[in-house]
Design an enzyme around this catalytic site. Structure first.
Site, mmCIF file in Angstrom:
data_model
loop_
_atom_site.group_PDB
_atom_site.id
_atom_site.type_symbol
_atom_site.label_atom_id
_atom_site.label_comp_id
_atom_site.label_asym_id
_atom_site.label_seq_id
_atom_site.Cartn_x
_atom_site.Cartn_y
_atom_site.Cartn_z
ATOM 1 N N VAL A 1 0.858 -1.115 -0.072
ATOM 2 C CA VAL A 1 -0.120 0.093 0.236
ATOM 3 C C VAL A 1 0.941 1.234 0.154
ATOM 4 O O VAL A 1 2.115 1.094 0.443
ATOM 5 C CB VAL A 1 -1.271 -0.123 1.119
ATOM 6 N N SER A 2 0.458 2.325 -0.668
ATOM 7 C CA SER A 2 1.126 3.653 -0.848
ATOM 8 C C SER A 2 1.488 4.498 0.115
ATOM 9 O O SER A 2 2.210 5.177 0.527
ATOM 10 C CB SER A 2 0.844 4.324 -2.020
ATOM 11 N N THR A 3 0.255 4.373 1.169
ATOM 12 C CA THR A 3 0.434 5.210 2.507
ATOM 13 C C THR A 3 0.341 4.219 3.813
ATOM 14 O O THR A 3 -0.541 3.311 3.636
ATOM 15 C CB THR A 3 -0.551 6.212 2.654
ATOM 16 N N GLN B 1 -3.530 3.376 4.706
ATOM 17 C CA GLN B 1 -3.949 2.092 4.019
ATOM 18 C C GLN B 1 -3.798 0.799 4.517
ATOM 19 O O GLN B 1 -2.945 0.680 5.411
ATOM 20 C CB GLN B 1 -3.543 2.170 2.669
ATOM 21 N N GLY C 1 3.248 1.908 3.216
ATOM 22 C CA GLY C 1 3.799 3.295 2.909
ATOM 23 C C GLY C 1 4.808 3.452 1.793
ATOM 24 O O GLY C 1 5.859 4.390 1.825
#
Length: 209
Positions: free
Chosen positions: A10-12, A15, A39
């Site tokens: 996940v990018s953050t 999430q 992240g």
């Protein structure tokens, strides 16, 4: 003995990878063979747990991910990665590619992977064009683009004060700077440059109501 290596990302930090983990484990991956990055953007070349997942891959193993965008953002990078796996005699299994489960170790899966990677890149470019077009239209309409407020320097405040001395109204100068009159007055006073007295009286009258 060949095995399945799972990867989720996940990018953050806000999430969750819960859904990805459920799907990957359901595909037969052991929890000890599941690697997760939190992240971490897909645009980054180095992803710590992704690198560990690749290190764990042996000849005959298969990397399992839920969707193609877990690998990265560009078609070129995705295809280069698939070729790297083939060179290592390892496969790539995407659980939801084109609405189905695709294994690049098969000829049909390899062809579909190439097609879907290209379509995914095209969709990304279309979305980017829409965003750029929307920003351009908002600029033309004089609307705010959102984001962080524009940083106004002390020099700009001093120049604005000179404009007021030359006959410009404080209201217009503040508008041009993108700030309220009250904020402009506060910044001017902090620099020892109070606005004209009538403006001060107006401000005092307005805030005193």
């Amino acid at each position: 003995m060949t095995k399945l290596i799972g990867y989720a990302r996940v990018s953050t930090r806000q999430q969750s990878t819960d859904r990805q983990q459920v799907d990957i484990l359901a595909a037969g991956v052991r929890r000890d063979d599941l690697y997760i990055d939190h992240g971490i953007s897909g645009a980054r070349a180095s992803r710590p747990h992704f690198d560990r997942a690749l290190d764990a891959l042996q000849a005959g193993d298969t990397l399992v991910i839920t969707t193609l965008d877990r690998l990265g953002r560009s078609t070129q990078n995705m295809l280069a990665f698939a070729e790297e796996l083939r060179g290592r005699d390892a496969g790539l299994r995407v659980l939801n590619l084109g609405g189905g489960d695709v294994d690049t170790s098969t000829p049909m899966g390899s062809m579909l992977f190439t097609i879907m990677a290209a379509l995914g890149q095209m969709e990304h470019e279309i979305k980017r064009e829409r965003v750029v077009d929307s920003i351009a239209k908002r600029r033309e309409a004089g609307k705010s683009l959102g984001g962080r407020p524009r940083l106004i320097t002390d020099s700009q405040i001093r120049n604005a004060r000179r404009l007021i001395e030359g006959g410009e109204t404080a209201a217009q100068v503040a508008l041009d700077l993108g700030m309220s009159r009250a904020t402009f007055y506060r910044r001017a006073r902090a620099l020892g440059l109070p606005p004209d007295q009538s403006a001060d009286e107006t401000l005092t009258s307005d805030t005193g109501k």
